[in-house]
Design an enzyme around this catalytic site. Structure first.
Site, short mmCIF file in Angstrom:
data_model
loop_
_atom_site.label_atom_id
_atom_site.label_comp_id
_atom_site.label_asym_id
_atom_site.label_seq_id
_atom_site.Cartn_x
_atom_site.Cartn_y
_atom_site.Cartn_z
N MET A 108 0.85 -1.20 0.00
CA MET A 108 0.00 0.00 0.00
C MET A 108 0.88 1.24 0.00
O MET A 108 1.64 1.47 0.96
CB MET A 108 -0.90 0.03 1.25
CG MET A 108 -2.13 -0.84 1.14
SD MET A 108 -3.18 -0.68 2.60
CE MET A 108 -2.34 -1.76 3.76
N VAL A 109 0.74 2.03 -1.07
CA VAL A 109 1.50 3.27 -1.16
C VAL A 109 1.21 4.12 0.08
O VAL A 109 0.05 4.22 0.50
CB VAL A 109 1.13 4.03 -2.46
CG1 VAL A 109 1.61 5.46 -2.42
CG2 VAL A 109 1.70 3.31 -3.66
N CYS A 165 -1.89 -2.04 -10.55
CA CYS A 165 -2.26 -0.65 -10.27
C CYS A 165 -2.90 -0.02 -11.50
O CYS A 165 -2.27 0.09 -12.56
CB CYS A 165 -1.03 0.16 -9.84
SG CYS A 165 -1.47 1.86 -9.46
N HIS A 192 -5.71 -9.89 -7.02
CA HIS A 192 -6.71 -8.95 -6.54
C HIS A 192 -7.95 -9.18 -7.40
O HIS A 192 -7.92 -8.88 -8.60
CB HIS A 192 -6.18 -7.51 -6.67
CG HIS A 192 -7.16 -6.47 -6.27
ND1 HIS A 192 -6.96 -5.13 -6.46
CD2 HIS A 192 -8.38 -6.57 -5.68
CE1 HIS A 192 -8.00 -4.44 -6.02
NE2 HIS A 192 -8.88 -5.30 -5.54
N ALA A 223 -5.34 -5.47 2.59
CA ALA A 223 -4.90 -4.07 2.48
C ALA A 223 -5.73 -3.20 3.42
O ALA A 223 -5.31 -2.93 4.56
CB ALA A 223 -5.00 -3.60 1.04
C1 LIG Z 1 -3.90 3.19 0.39
C2 LIG Z 1 -3.72 2.08 -0.61
C3 LIG Z 1 -2.54 1.99 -1.32
C4 LIG Z 1 -2.33 0.95 -2.22
N1 LIG Z 1 -1.11 0.82 -2.83
C5 LIG Z 1 -0.82 -0.29 -3.54
C6 LIG Z 1 0.50 -0.57 -3.99
O1 LIG Z 1 1.44 0.17 -3.71
N2 LIG Z 1 0.70 -1.70 -4.73
C7 LIG Z 1 -0.31 -2.58 -5.03
O2 LIG Z 1 -0.06 -3.59 -5.67
N3 LIG Z 1 -1.56 -2.35 -4.59
C8 LIG Z 1 -1.84 -1.25 -3.85
N4 LIG Z 1 -3.10 -1.08 -3.33
C9 LIG Z 1 -4.12 -2.09 -3.57
C10 LIG Z 1 -4.13 -3.11 -2.43
O3 LIG Z 1 -2.89 -3.78 -2.31
C11 LIG Z 1 -5.23 -4.15 -2.64
O4 LIG Z 1 -5.00 -4.82 -3.85
C12 LIG Z 1 -6.63 -3.55 -2.65
O5 LIG Z 1 -6.80 -2.55 -1.68
C13 LIG Z 1 -7.67 -4.65 -2.42
O6 LIG Z 1 -7.42 -5.32 -1.19
P1 LIG Z 1 -8.32 -5.05 0.11
O7 LIG Z 1 -9.73 -5.39 -0.26
O8 LIG Z 1 -7.76 -5.96 1.15
O9 LIG Z 1 -8.21 -3.60 0.44
C14 LIG Z 1 -3.35 -0.02 -2.45
C15 LIG Z 1 -4.55 0.09 -1.75
C16 LIG Z 1 -4.73 1.12 -0.84
C17 LIG Z 1 -6.02 1.19 -0.07
#
Ligand SMILES: Cc1cc2nc3c(=O)[nH]c(=O)nc-3n(C[C@H](O)[C@H](O)[C@H](O)COP(=O)(O)O)c2cc1C
Length: 483
Positions: A17-18, A114, A181, A240
């Site tokens: 997560m960025v 992304c 994802h 995430a």
């Molecule tokens: C704040 C934020 C930053 C994210 N940054 C990235 C990242 O740097 N690389 C990536 O592959 N996915 C990134 N994602 C996507 C998450 O890794 C994840 O795929 C997505 O949120 C779905 O998962 P979740 O339902 O558990 O949130 C980011 C998501 C969030 C909320």
């Protein structure tokens, strides 16, 4: 003995997560029970320019950009658990980055999911999903080029068949696992996750599949993780948002109050000198709908980790940590050495520090130096301060009468660094600096004896020769130049 290769079977991972996935959050997730922690996505172009720096004070390894920004900070505690995620569209650059971090992380991952324009316009992130040859070229290069496991993280393609075919091609490159994802690249985080796609992929390949995308509706607490895993037929789960909101989702001991989680997070942020704006960002994500509360407003108004600590009543912890870090800084700089001037090029240096408690309120060495310079009809002292990247501490050089003075010790603040350089100058010249008890050293008494009410400089002007001659005198006596 070499650490065993990181396994992606039957694990629960902190998702990349960025801004969120920096060191404090990763350590917190590990404390609460995450098996694997991904760092935020870091772009290959920025990473290849970084230098690897061992930070003795923080006990971390930092990857520092030419503009002195720490792009990636890691430490021993996470070494066999952290996955370095990169954004790339270039096999050679990807390999260069992987080799740069290889010794300090447990695995490398390529972000292929992304959908943001800043990623896709450079051919990175989800843009890779429509270029399977590029995917193969990058992953093969990495798998053959580094000794640690390589993984990738994708989104699903428009049909089940396309998604399965892509992951089968990915499997053949030799990657250790693939995170899926379960959303199409056009879908937003609020859309339901497609567990059926993840399930089909998991059936079709033999490498571990890491199910991702369940945070909003399926995974709220740790008890939901196993269900999400089962619904996707996957080996592992990656979280995430659920982790960003409350990292104790990794703990089987049930969710902890978010207040506790925020405090635990902040302790790590302080301990590892996390960028204050990053700390604020993460705390605001945890505060969620409480971001406009009294606490939320205090956090938003804070500019430093010290101010954030105050909002949480953690001042004592903050101060204690600063003292410990300072002690390490001193030790690593030979701060125990006796104070004596040493020439460093054309700069007179001493290992001295400005200790506020050693001076009366309102009195500082800088004031004494300024006053003395005025009385000596010298130009005002000029301070030139630099900040180093690894711990963001400061060092100042003061120029007086064309000569330069600096403390060899680095200070936590610019103000203290300037005071320390003023002390070096004053001590080298033998001029009083305003310290409590200085009279005991004879300096204040001497002024008193002379009946001066106009401060030390007045006395000095008559007692002491001009600064330039003081320097000649010191040097010919085996002063700064000779020691
Ligand atoms: C704040 C934020 C930053 C994210 N940054 C990235 C990242 O740097 N690389 C990536 O592959 N996915 C990134 N994602 C996507 C998450 O890794 C994840 O795929 C997505 O949120 C779905 O998962 P979740 O339902 O558990 O949130 C980011 C998501 C969030 C909320």
């Amino acid at each position: 003995m070499a650490a065993p290769r990181l396994s992606f079977s039957n694990v629960t991972a902190l998702a990349p997560m960025v801004r969120v996935g920096t060191l404090p959050m990763r350590l917190l997730a590990l404390d609460y029970g995450a098996d694997v922690v991904y760092c935020e996505e870091l772009i290959d172009l920025k990473m290849v320019q970084c230098q690897r720096v061992v930070n003795d004070v923080l006990q971390t390894v930092d990857f520092v950009a030419p503009d002195d920004r720490v792009m990636f900070r890691t430490c021993e505690r996470e070494k066999d658990r952290v996955v370095f995620q990169m954004g790339t569209a270039d096999p050679d650059r990807a390999l260069a980055v992987a080799r740069l971090v290889e010794k300090d992380v447990a695995a490398v991952d390529v972000n292929m999911g992304c959908p943001k324009e800043y990623s896709t316009k450079g051919g990175m992130g989800a843009a890779l999903l429509s270029d399977p040859e590029k995917i193969e070229a990058i992953l093969k290069k990495l798998v053959t080029g580094v000794s640690i496991p390589v993984t990738c993280k994708i989104r699903i393609l428009p049909s089940l068949q396309e998604t399965v075919s892509l992951v089968q091609r990915i499997e053949k490159t030799g990657v250790a696992a693939v995170a899926v994802h379960g959303r199409f690249k056009e879908e937003r985080p609020r859309h339901p996750v497609h567990c059926d796609y993840i399930q089909a992929v998991a059936r079709a390949v033999s490498i571990p599949v890491i199910a991702n995308g369940g945070s909003l509706d399926l995974v709220k607490t740790n008890a939901d993780v196993a269900e999400f895993r089962a619904a996707c037929g996957a080996s592992s789960v990656m979280l995430a948002r659920a982790a960003m909101w409350n990292a104790s989702v990794f703990s089987s001991r049930g969710p902890l109050p978010v207040e506790t989680v925020m405090e635990d997070y902040l302790r790590y942020a302080i301990r590892y000198d996390n960028n204050a704006f990053n700390t604020k960002y993460c705390l605001c994500q945890m505060l969620r709908d409480k971001v406009e509360s009294v606490l939320g407003k205090q956090v938003q108004a804070a500019q430093t980790n010290a101010e954030i600590s105050e909002a949480y009543g953690l001042q004592a912890f903050y101060q204690q940590t600063q003292d410990e870090l300072q002690a390490r800084r001193d030790a690593s700089q030979g701060g125990g050495q006796p104070e004596r001037p040493v020439m460093d090029g054309d700069v007179t240096t001493m290992a001295v520090r400005f200790e506020r408690r050693e001076y009366p309120p309102q009195i500082t060495p800088k004031m004494f130096l300024l006053e003395w310079s005025r009385k000596e009809k010298l130009e005002q002292p000029q301070y030139d301060t630099v900040q180093r990247s690894q711990d963001r501490s400061f060092q100042s050089t003061v120029t007086v009468a064309g000569r330069k003075y600096r403390s060899s010790l680095w200070e936590k603040s610019k103000k203290f660094a300037e005071q320390a350089s003023a002390i070096v100058c004053l001590r080298t010249l033998g001029v009083p600096e305003g310290r409590i008890g200085e009279g005991e050293s004879g300096l204040v008494c001497k002024r008193k004896r002379e009946g001066r009410a106009d401060g030390p400089a007045g006395a000095d002007r008559r007692k002491r020769p001009h600064v330039a001659s003081v320097l000649e005198e010191t040097q010919s006596n085996g002063g700064p130049g000779a020691v």
